[in-house]
Design a protein around this motif. Structure first.
Motif, mmCIF file in Angstrom:
data_model
loop_
_atom_site.group_PDB
_atom_site.id
_atom_site.type_symbol
_atom_site.label_atom_id
_atom_site.label_comp_id
_atom_site.label_asym_id
_atom_site.label_seq_id
_atom_site.Cartn_x
_atom_site.Cartn_y
_atom_site.Cartn_z
ATOM 1 N N HIS A 71 62.884 73.320 54.757
ATOM 2 C CA HIS A 71 61.765 74.379 54.441
ATOM 3 C C HIS A 71 60.984 73.954 53.286
ATOM 4 O O HIS A 71 61.596 73.427 52.287
ATOM 5 N N PHE A 72 59.830 73.900 53.488
ATOM 6 C CA PHE A 72 58.788 73.163 52.706
ATOM 7 C C PHE A 72 57.974 74.234 52.048
ATOM 8 O O PHE A 72 57.589 75.213 52.711
ATOM 9 N N LYS A 73 57.826 73.870 50.693
ATOM 10 C CA LYS A 73 56.992 75.089 49.876
ATOM 11 C C LYS A 73 55.437 74.766 50.401
ATOM 12 O O LYS A 73 54.676 75.864 50.286
ATOM 13 N N ILE A 74 54.997 73.708 50.943
ATOM 14 C CA ILE A 74 53.530 73.414 51.264
ATOM 15 C C ILE A 74 53.324 73.906 52.660
ATOM 16 O O ILE A 74 54.161 74.289 53.462
ATOM 17 N N ASN A 75 51.892 74.368 52.806
ATOM 18 C CA ASN A 75 51.433 74.710 54.119
ATOM 19 C C ASN A 75 51.582 73.575 55.122
ATOM 20 O O ASN A 75 51.373 73.931 56.186
ATOM 21 N N ALA A 76 51.019 72.475 54.584
ATOM 22 C CA ALA A 76 50.966 71.275 55.552
ATOM 23 C C ALA A 76 49.759 71.357 56.510
ATOM 24 O O ALA A 76 50.041 70.876 57.662
ATOM 25 N N THR A 77 48.746 72.144 56.228
ATOM 26 C CA THR A 77 47.827 72.315 57.289
ATOM 27 C C THR A 77 47.234 71.010 57.858
ATOM 28 O O THR A 77 47.017 70.113 56.830
ATOM 29 N N GLY A 78 47.041 70.647 58.917
ATOM 30 C CA GLY A 78 46.404 69.548 59.389
ATOM 31 C C GLY A 78 47.384 68.349 59.843
ATOM 32 O O GLY A 78 47.126 67.523 60.310
ATOM 33 N N ARG A 79 48.593 68.649 59.359
ATOM 34 C CA ARG A 79 49.596 67.581 59.678
ATOM 35 C C ARG A 79 50.868 68.001 60.140
ATOM 36 O O ARG A 79 51.875 67.344 60.075
#
Length: 351
Positions: free
Chosen positions: A165-173
């Motif tokens: 579970h990541f806090k980041i959105n990681a849009t694009g990757r």
């Protein structure tokens, strides 16, 4: 106590970052105040010096899975006694707990928290650098190292038994990240964490070795003591409590008072309120630290036939052994007596 202490990171991780060759060395070291001569001469660096290096890595690399690749180089055997204690732990869960706790000796950028649910155990990784880019890079790398450790203990990568579970959105990757990890991935989480099913958490490790485990835990403790004068406040509290447990083993039945918050505050020349506040800044508390150390010491003591369950409860500061038994069942899912029978089964498998 050094009130101006700055968290440190072992130079080995800087060397790994440089050796990956994602950018020229001079580009990676730009703005860090670190030189190649420094890396050769020093054993560790301030986190504040290492953070710009990570920023440079991210800025100058087009590889979306840079952190994952970095994590693949964090094999537990490369961490000295921390790694050896980890791979000789009795179960998968204990191996993960051991690495989470003692990796802080080499990389003081986080605190860990373990939360038990109905079906899963959560390992929360709480950043202490307050740098979002470093936090994300470190968590992604550490989780890949965790996955490799899980596969090493189980002999295979588990299917549908772990999730990240990541806090980041990681849009694009996101697609690249999904392909890089063995676990199921979730994004925009409230806290960075890995969830491991209880089905594999309590799985006995085929590499379990009680003597090696205890020996290397002692070496970790010695390393902690060497760093004690300049450590974070949470590790100073751990040191005081571990000293008490060691003394209690030597003086069974002497009814020595368990170090409470007031006693520890006095020993550290702090007010209780200040100690609570500083522990909170490390994303922990006196209660959480006590529970963590009680569990670790309980498991070690229960493996030693010299100590009865009553003795173990006494050493850990419980007035009633029944209270200890209830706490141990809550921590591990089994009674002290059940746990005591488990190591023998492991020994039989290793013969």
């Amino acid at each position: 106590m050094n009130m101006n202490y700055l968290p440190q990171i072992n130079k080995a991780y800087l060397l790994i970052a440089i050796s990956l060759d994602f950018a020229p060395v001079e580009v990676l070291l730009e703005g860090t105040t670190i030189s190649l001569d420094d890396i050769q001469m020093k054993s560790s660096f301030d986190i504040a010096q290492a953070i710009p290096l990570v920023h440079n890595l991210l800025k100058n690399s087009d590889n979306p899975n840079l952190a994952v690749i970095f994590g693949q180089h964090l094999g537990v055997t490369a961490h000295g006694p921390v790694g050896y204690a980890t791979i000789s732990a009795p179960t998968l869960g204990k191996a993960l707990e051991t690495f989470l706790e003692w990796f802080q000796l080499r990389c003081q950028t986080y605190s860990g928290k373990i939360v038990e649910g109905e079906e899963y155990i959560e390992i929360q990784v709480l950043d202490t650098t307050r740098d979002k880019k470093f936090e994300s890079f470190f968590f992604e790398a550490l989780m890949r190292a965790f996955e490799i450790l899980i596969g090493l203990v189980l002999g295979h990568a588990p299917k549908n038994e772990t999730s990240l579970h990541f806090k980041i959105n990681a849009t694009g990757r996101r697609d690249e990240m999904i392909n890089a990890y063995d676990s199921k991935l979730f994004f925009n989480a409230d806290v960075n964490k890995i969830c491991i099913s209880k089905k594999i958490w309590f799985e006995p490790s085929p590499m379990a070795d009680r003597e090696s485990y205890e020996l290397n835990l002692k070496k970790c403790q010695q390393l902690l003591e060497l760093q004690q004068s300049s450590k974070r406040i949470d590790l100073q509290v751990k040191h005081i409590l571990n000293q008490h447990f060691d003394q209690a083993k030597q003086s069974l039945g002497m009814d020595k008072p368990f170090p409470n918050l007031a006693m520890i505050s006095t020993q550290l020349n702090l007010t209780e309120r200040t100690l609570i506040r500083r522990l909170k800044s490390c994303n922990t508390s006196y209660k959480q630290i006590v529970e963590l150390l009680r569990l670790r010491n309980a498991e070690q003591l229960l493996l030693d036939a010299r100590y009865t369950i009553y003795h173990v409860a006494d050493i850990l500061g419980y007035r009633e052994s029944a209270n200890f038994c209830r706490a141990f069942k809550r921590w591990t899912g089994q009674s002290p007596a059940q746990f005591r029978r488990l190591p023998q089964r492991n020994k039989d498998k290793l013969k």
